[in-house]
Design an enzyme around this catalytic site. Structure first.
Site, PDB file in Angstrom:
ATOM      1  CB  CYS A 179      51.377  -7.993 -16.483  1.00 43.97           C
ATOM      2  SG  CYS A 179      52.007  -6.315 -16.645  1.00 43.97           S
ATOM      3  CG  HIS A 195      50.790  -4.653 -21.324  1.00 43.51           C
ATOM      4  ND1 HIS A 195      51.189  -3.347 -21.147  1.00 43.51           N
ATOM      5  CD2 HIS A 195      50.841  -5.224 -20.093  1.00 43.51           C
ATOM      6  CE1 HIS A 195      51.470  -3.150 -19.860  1.00 43.51           C
ATOM      7  NE2 HIS A 195      51.248  -4.258 -19.201  1.00 43.51           N
TER       8      HIS A 195
HETATM    9  P1  NAD Z   1      48.937  -0.218  -6.865  1.00 45.67           P
HETATM   10  O1  NAD Z   1      49.472   1.153  -6.774  1.00 45.67           O
HETATM   11  O2  NAD Z   1      47.637  -0.451  -7.562  1.00 45.67           O
HETATM   12  O3  NAD Z   1      48.793  -0.846  -5.406  1.00 45.67           O
HETATM   13  C1  NAD Z   1      49.760  -0.691  -4.415  1.00 45.67           C
HETATM   14  C2  NAD Z   1      49.044  -0.603  -3.078  1.00 45.67           C
HETATM   15  O4  NAD Z   1      50.030  -0.548  -2.038  1.00 45.67           O
HETATM   16  C3  NAD Z   1      48.186   0.652  -2.945  1.00 45.67           C
HETATM   17  O5  NAD Z   1      46.947   0.273  -2.388  1.00 45.67           O
HETATM   18  C4  NAD Z   1      48.980   1.536  -1.971  1.00 45.67           C
HETATM   19  O6  NAD Z   1      48.142   2.359  -1.208  1.00 45.67           O
HETATM   20  C5  NAD Z   1      49.629   0.468  -1.111  1.00 45.67           C
HETATM   21  N1  NAD Z   1      50.806   0.920  -0.368  1.00 45.67           N
HETATM   22  C6  NAD Z   1      51.621   1.964  -0.617  1.00 45.67           C
HETATM   23  N2  NAD Z   1      52.613   2.006   0.295  1.00 45.67           N
HETATM   24  C7  NAD Z   1      52.402   0.978   1.140  1.00 45.67           C
HETATM   25  C8  NAD Z   1      53.079   0.487   2.292  1.00 45.67           C
HETATM   26  N3  NAD Z   1      54.147   1.098   2.779  1.00 45.67           N
HETATM   27  N4  NAD Z   1      52.607  -0.624   2.900  1.00 45.67           N
HETATM   28  C9  NAD Z   1      51.506  -1.259   2.440  1.00 45.67           C
HETATM   29  N5  NAD Z   1      50.816  -0.826   1.359  1.00 45.67           N
HETATM   30  C10 NAD Z   1      51.257   0.270   0.720  1.00 45.67           C
HETATM   31  O7  NAD Z   1      50.096  -1.102  -7.509  1.00 45.67           O
HETATM   32  P2  NAD Z   1      49.932  -2.421  -8.347  1.00 45.67           P
HETATM   33  O8  NAD Z   1      49.620  -2.045  -9.755  1.00 45.67           O
HETATM   34  O9  NAD Z   1      49.038  -3.374  -7.654  1.00 45.67           O
HETATM   35  O10 NAD Z   1      51.425  -2.946  -8.372  1.00 45.67           O
HETATM   36  C11 NAD Z   1      51.977  -3.675  -7.296  1.00 45.67           C
HETATM   37  C12 NAD Z   1      53.139  -4.490  -7.838  1.00 45.67           C
HETATM   38  O11 NAD Z   1      52.655  -5.377  -8.831  1.00 45.67           O
HETATM   39  C13 NAD Z   1      54.245  -3.667  -8.510  1.00 45.67           C
HETATM   40  O12 NAD Z   1      55.474  -4.332  -8.308  1.00 45.67           O
HETATM   41  C14 NAD Z   1      53.875  -3.742  -9.976  1.00 45.67           C
HETATM   42  O13 NAD Z   1      54.973  -3.547 -10.831  1.00 45.67           O
HETATM   43  C15 NAD Z   1      53.362  -5.166 -10.059  1.00 45.67           C
HETATM   44  N6  NAD Z   1      52.454  -5.427 -11.165  1.00 45.67           N
HETATM   45  C16 NAD Z   1      51.513  -4.530 -11.526  1.00 45.67           C
HETATM   46  C17 NAD Z   1      50.684  -4.816 -12.600  1.00 45.67           C
HETATM   47  C18 NAD Z   1      49.665  -3.832 -13.089  1.00 45.67           C
HETATM   48  O14 NAD Z   1      49.358  -3.842 -14.259  1.00 45.67           O
HETATM   49  N7  NAD Z   1      49.115  -2.985 -12.261  1.00 45.67           N
HETATM   50  C19 NAD Z   1      50.790  -6.033 -13.268  1.00 45.67           C
HETATM   51  C20 NAD Z   1      51.715  -6.965 -12.817  1.00 45.67           C
HETATM   52  C21 NAD Z   1      52.563  -6.659 -11.776  1.00 45.67           C
END
Ligand code: NAD
Length: 334
Positions: A139, A218
């Site tokens: 992000c 942010h």
């Molecule tokens: P999150 O924790 O909200 O979601 C992750 C999901 O994956 C959860 O629902 C979890 O239960 C599930 N999960 C866990 N283990 C798993 C598995 N083995 N198989 C399938 N599903 C599984 O995380 P997020 O914030 O959505 O982040 C995901 C990615 O996106 C990360 O790389 C993060 O750095 C990136 N990201 C996050 C944001 C943010 O602000 N949240 C912004 C941009 C990028």
């Protein structure tokens, strides 16, 4: 129709699933969850739900949530998977995707080496063309690319210094922080500078970062040295040509991220998302050759349009401008 699977249905995964469902040229064929919680119940109402491990099937059965199989079954039925599992799982998951001969998009929490290219729609759409594995940058990096790429391509940039004031965690989380402290990052430059260079390779950029107790957005404080002469109005005119940038004026009452996200709630979009990068127009000043400005990033949603465009770049012949236009019109970005 491009058949899209979502592995990891959390903050990013559920938003990308909804955005993909709005596209005319793609469809969600299923989403993968690991635990049978309330999010799984909501997911099962909207999409075909699959489980990440066979050992998890029983728990879903006991909780009464209908599942259609395991992640392997879903991977055999899609053209591309958007991996939005928690950061650090990408390399392991990539092996699974290779086994099933499926293209994959990873998120910014993964190392750049997980993909053959890092992606930002404005800056390097064509680099993802036809690739097997691509990483949509974080992000923070997406936000930096949104404001820097237009300036880099039209005015030239000698040097960027950015201070990132990062939100402590997302609104749905009760475990991470800080809660009552400001937490500096002690590596210099912070990893954001090298991440920006995965998109604009010759960008001369340094970054420092702090985490603060807020969940909304942010904020970035940017100082950069321009190659060509320009006024602050010239800079605002350039940004004004890009729909994924929204300019806010503090004189209209946008005094902080609180009012910007209040505006986002008034837009009536799903989850009150603000896909656009917010830049305070009255923070933009040019002094000699130095441009300074302050921008804010809705971390939960800014990468959503980029994921949709990355799908098209990797699996279709749709051009950059056409893809961006299709994505923007379906997500209400104007
Ligand atoms: P999150 O924790 O909200 O979601 C992750 C999901 O994956 C959860 O629902 C979890 O239960 C599930 N999960 C866990 N283990 C798993 C598995 N083995 N198989 C399938 N599903 C599984 O995380 P997020 O914030 O959505 O982040 C995901 C990615 O996106 C990360 O790389 C993060 O750095 C990136 N990201 C996050 C944001 C943010 O602000 N949240 C912004 C941009 C990028």
């Amino acid at each position: 129709m491009i058949k899209v699977a979502i592995n990891g249905y959390g903050t990013i995964g559920k938003r990308v699933a909804d955005a993909v469902s709005k596209q005319k040229d793609m469809q969600i064929v299923g989403v993968v969850k690991r635990t049978p919680d309330y999010v799984s119940r909501i997911a099962a109402d909207k999409h075909k739900l699959y489980v990440s491990e066979e050992s998890g099937l029983k728990a879903f059965e006991e909780s009464g949530i209908k599942v259609h199989g395991t992640v392997g079954d879903l991977l055999d039925d899609c053209d591309i998977v958007v991996d939005s599992t928690p950061e650090g799982m990408g390399d392991k998951n990539k092996e699974l995707y290779k086994k099933h001969h499926v293209k994959a998009i990873f998120q910014g929490g993964e190392k750049p080496t997980v993909g053959e290219a890092s992606f930002n729609a404005y800056a390097n759409f064509e680099e993802a063309r036809g690739k097997e594995f691509v990483r949509v940058v974080s992000c923070n990096t997406t936000a930096l690319m949104r404001s820097l790429f237009p300036i880099y391509s039209e005015l030239g940039i000698r040097k960027v210094n950015v201070t990132l004031v990062r939100r402590g965690t997302d609104p749905n989380d009760h475990k991470k922080g800080p809660m009552n402290a400001i937490e500096p990052s002690f590596s210099f430059p912070s990893h954001h500078a090298s991440d920006a260079k995965t998109i604009i390779r010759d960008l001369n950029i340094d970054s420092m970062a702090l985490k603060v107790p807020t969940t909304l957005m942010h904020t970035h404080v940017v100082l950069l040295d321009l190659e060509k002469e320009a006024s602050s109005n010239d800079v605002l005119d350039i940004w004004g040509r890009y729909n994924r940038i929204k300019l806010f004026n503090s004189k209209d009452g946008y005094k902080s991220t609180a009012q910007i996200m209040d505006f986002a709630r008034e837009l009536g979009r799903d989850r009150s998302d603000l896909f656009e990068l917010a830049i305070w127009k009255d923070s933009a000043h040019v002094n000699s050759s130095t441009l300074s400005y302050i921008q804010a990033v809705h971390q939960e949603s800014i990468v959503v349009p980029e994921n949709v465009d990355a799908i098209r770049a990797m699996t279709s012949e749709t051009g950059k401008e056409e893809s961006i236009k299709m994505t923007d019109s379906t997500l209400g970005i104007a």
